[in-house]
Design a protein around this motif. Structure first.
Motif, PDB file in Angstrom:
ATOM      1  N   ALA A 117       0.826  -1.208   0.000  1.00 43.69           N
ATOM      2  CA  ALA A 117       0.000   0.000   0.000  1.00 43.69           C
ATOM      3  C   ALA A 117       0.863   1.261   0.000  1.00 43.69           C
ATOM      4  N   PRO A 118       1.953   1.325   0.798  1.00 48.30           N
ATOM      5  CA  PRO A 118       2.819   2.506   0.726  1.00 48.30           C
ATOM      6  C   PRO A 118       3.441   2.707  -0.650  1.00 48.30           C
ATOM      7  N   ASP A 119       3.800   1.612  -1.330  1.00 47.52           N
ATOM      8  CA  ASP A 119       4.343   1.728  -2.691  1.00 47.52           C
ATOM      9  C   ASP A 119       3.347   2.457  -3.592  1.00 47.52           C
ATOM     10  N   TYR A 120       2.096   2.043  -3.499  1.00 49.47           N
ATOM     11  CA  TYR A 120       1.055   2.644  -4.343  1.00 49.47           C
ATOM     12  C   TYR A 120       0.830   4.102  -3.962  1.00 49.47           C
ATOM     13  N   ALA A 121       0.819   4.399  -2.662  1.00 49.80           N
ATOM     14  CA  ALA A 121       0.593   5.777  -2.213  1.00 49.80           C
ATOM     15  C   ALA A 121       1.706   6.699  -2.685  1.00 49.80           C
ATOM     16  N   VAL A 122       2.938   6.236  -2.613  1.00 51.34           N
ATOM     17  CA  VAL A 122       4.070   7.048  -3.070  1.00 51.34           C
ATOM     18  C   VAL A 122       3.934   7.335  -4.565  1.00 51.34           C
ATOM     19  N   ALA A 123       3.548   6.325  -5.332  1.00 53.17           N
ATOM     20  CA  ALA A 123       3.399   6.500  -6.780  1.00 53.17           C
ATOM     21  C   ALA A 123       2.289   7.493  -7.100  1.00 53.17           C
ATOM     22  N   ILE A 124       1.155   7.377  -6.442  1.00 53.00           N
ATOM     23  CA  ILE A 124       0.046   8.293  -6.682  1.00 53.00           C
ATOM     24  C   ILE A 124       0.443   9.725  -6.322  1.00 53.00           C
ATOM     25  N   ASN A 125       1.144   9.887  -5.216  1.00 52.24           N
ATOM     26  CA  ASN A 125       1.588  11.228  -4.821  1.00 52.24           C
ATOM     27  C   ASN A 125       2.528  11.822  -5.854  1.00 52.24           C
ATOM     28  N   ARG A 126       3.366  10.980  -6.457  1.00 55.57           N
ATOM     29  CA  ARG A 126       4.292  11.477  -7.478  1.00 55.57           C
ATOM     30  C   ARG A 126       3.529  11.930  -8.730  1.00 55.57           C
ATOM     31  N   LEU A 127       2.499  11.197  -9.107  1.00 55.46           N
ATOM     32  CA  LEU A 127       1.698  11.601 -10.263  1.00 55.46           C
ATOM     33  C   LEU A 127       0.958  12.897  -9.971  1.00 55.46           C
ATOM     34  N   HIS A 128       0.436  13.053  -8.757  1.00 56.71           N
ATOM     35  CA  HIS A 128      -0.225  14.295  -8.391  1.00 56.71           C
ATOM     36  C   HIS A 128       0.758  15.468  -8.428  1.00 56.71           C
ATOM     37  N   ALA A 129       1.992  15.229  -7.978  1.00 54.30           N
ATOM     38  CA  ALA A 129       3.014  16.280  -8.015  1.00 54.30           C
ATOM     39  C   ALA A 129       3.331  16.677  -9.448  1.00 54.30           C
ATOM     40  N   THR A 130       3.284  15.708 -10.356  1.00 58.22           N
ATOM     41  CA  THR A 130       3.513  16.014 -11.773  1.00 58.22           C
ATOM     42  C   THR A 130       2.430  16.938 -12.300  1.00 58.22           C
ATOM     43  N   GLY A 131       1.185  16.688 -11.918  1.00 56.06           N
ATOM     44  CA  GLY A 131       0.097  17.573 -12.326  1.00 56.06           C
ATOM     45  C   GLY A 131       0.297  18.990 -11.812  1.00 56.06           C
ATOM     46  N   ARG A 132       0.747  19.119 -10.571  1.00 54.29           N
ATOM     47  CA  ARG A 132       1.001  20.459 -10.026  1.00 54.29           C
ATOM     48  C   ARG A 132       2.153  21.137 -10.748  1.00 54.29           C
ATOM     49  N   MET A 133       3.182  20.353 -11.108  1.00 56.52           N
ATOM     50  CA  MET A 133       4.315  20.911 -11.855  1.00 56.52           C
ATOM     51  C   MET A 133       3.865  21.454 -13.205  1.00 56.52           C
ATOM     52  N   MET A 134       3.027  20.694 -13.899  1.00 58.27           N
ATOM     53  CA  MET A 134       2.534  21.133 -15.204  1.00 58.27           C
ATOM     54  C   MET A 134       1.705  22.401 -15.072  1.00 58.27           C
ATOM     55  N   ALA A 135       0.859  22.458 -14.055  1.00 58.62           N
ATOM     56  CA  ALA A 135       0.023  23.647 -13.855  1.00 58.62           C
ATOM     57  C   ALA A 135       0.886  24.872 -13.571  1.00 58.62           C
ATOM     58  N   GLN A 136       1.940  24.695 -12.776  1.00 57.02           N
ATOM     59  CA  GLN A 136       2.829  25.816 -12.464  1.00 57.02           C
ATOM     60  C   GLN A 136       3.612  26.257 -13.697  1.00 57.02           C
ATOM     61  N   MET A 137       4.084  25.293 -14.495  1.00 56.36           N
ATOM     62  CA  MET A 137       4.847  25.623 -15.691  1.00 56.36           C
ATOM     63  C   MET A 137       4.006  26.411 -16.690  1.00 56.36           C
ATOM     64  N   MET A 138       2.711  26.106 -16.751  1.00 58.85           N
ATOM     65  CA  MET A 138       1.837  26.747 -17.728  1.00 58.85           C
ATOM     66  C   MET A 138       1.132  27.987 -17.176  1.00 58.85           C
ATOM     67  N   GLU A 139       1.445  28.360 -15.956  1.00 61.06           N
ATOM     68  CA  GLU A 139       0.791  29.518 -15.358  1.00 61.06           C
ATOM     69  C   GLU A 139       1.045  30.774 -16.211  1.00 61.06           C
TER      70      GLU A 139
END
Length: 242
Positions: A117-139
């Motif tokens: 379960a921690p493996d999956y949670a870490v992966a999901i958090n990384r994908l969410h961080a990618t979404g935030r990175m994209m939003a910031q880059m395109m601001e």
């Protein structure tokens, strides 16, 4: 970026458009160099946008641990392969066999059974961080213009699921599709347009919009599809000349 100075589709007025060109310098989000043909297609599309009344500028992509991002995708996909297979075979209480899944997917199934379960949670958090990175880059911008792939289309079988190594398979796919992979993770709307052709092969460029702004992506895509560049790319060459 593409900043609209007029209208995209008459008689409607469209919101201002902008599109950072993340690989203008030859650098991609995965730090894999793009083929010059793919970059040329992007440049020609950027020039076309300028002639249509849009402002085009270049930006550098942010520092991004793309290999870690791909590992996160591998984890999430493997977990979902395992879930899907177990749901399908629950009544039989057995694992899938080589006759039922391609080798890479079967290996992904077994990888999923070993995840925590921690493996999956870490992966999901990384994908969410990618979404935030994209939003910031395109601001401040409305659209991102990138190549669709970092190389010309490969021959059939070059990347195939006959390999019994799911991680290696996904990493090879990821090297070809860094701009597509991040959009899959961020959930942003995007459109791939085959606006260029080389040696008979389609060469695409991609428009990436902000989350929930499919309208802007579709408006510019529709405008580009009325161009001579689009019409020329749709003319299939004589197969004997390829």
């Amino acid at each position: 970026m593409l900043v609209q100075k007029g209208q995209v589709l008459k008689p409607r007025w469209a919101p201002p458009l902008s599109s950072p060109c993340a690989s203008r310098s030859g650098k991609t989000l995965g730090d894999f160099p793009s083929d010059h043909i793919c970059l040329e297609a992007q440049e020609k599309t950027a020039t076309l946008c300028e002639t249509l009344g849009h402002e085009v500028v270049s930006i550098e992509p942010p520092d991004f641990e793309y290999s870690n991002f791909i590992d996160a995708i591998v984890t999430v996909m493997a977990a979902n392969i395992t879930l899907t297979a177990r749901t399908r075979l629950a009544s039989e209480q057995r694992d899938p066999t080589a006759d039922e899944l391609e080798p890479a997917i079967l290996d992904g199934y077994h990888l999923g059974t070993r995840l925590s379960a921690p493996d999956y949670a870490v992966a999901i958090n990384r994908l969410h961080a990618t979404g935030r990175m994209m939003a910031q880059m395109m601001e401040g911008y409305d659209l991102l213009l990138t190549p669709t792939l970092v190389s010309l289309p490969m021959e059939l079988g070059t990347i195939a699921m006959e390999t019994a190594d799911f991680i290696d398979y996904r990493r090879r796919v990821g090297k070809l599709t860094p701009f597509l992979a991040v959009v899959n993770a961020s959930g942003q709307p995007a459109a791939s347009l085959p606006l260029w052709r080389h040696a008979g092969l389609p060469v695409g460029v991609q428009l990436i919009g902000h989350f929930g702004r499919e309208d802007i992506v579709l408006r510019l895509a529709s405008q580009l599809e009325t161009s001579e560049l689009w019409r020329a790319a749709q003319q299939w060459p004589d197969a004997t000349a390829i």
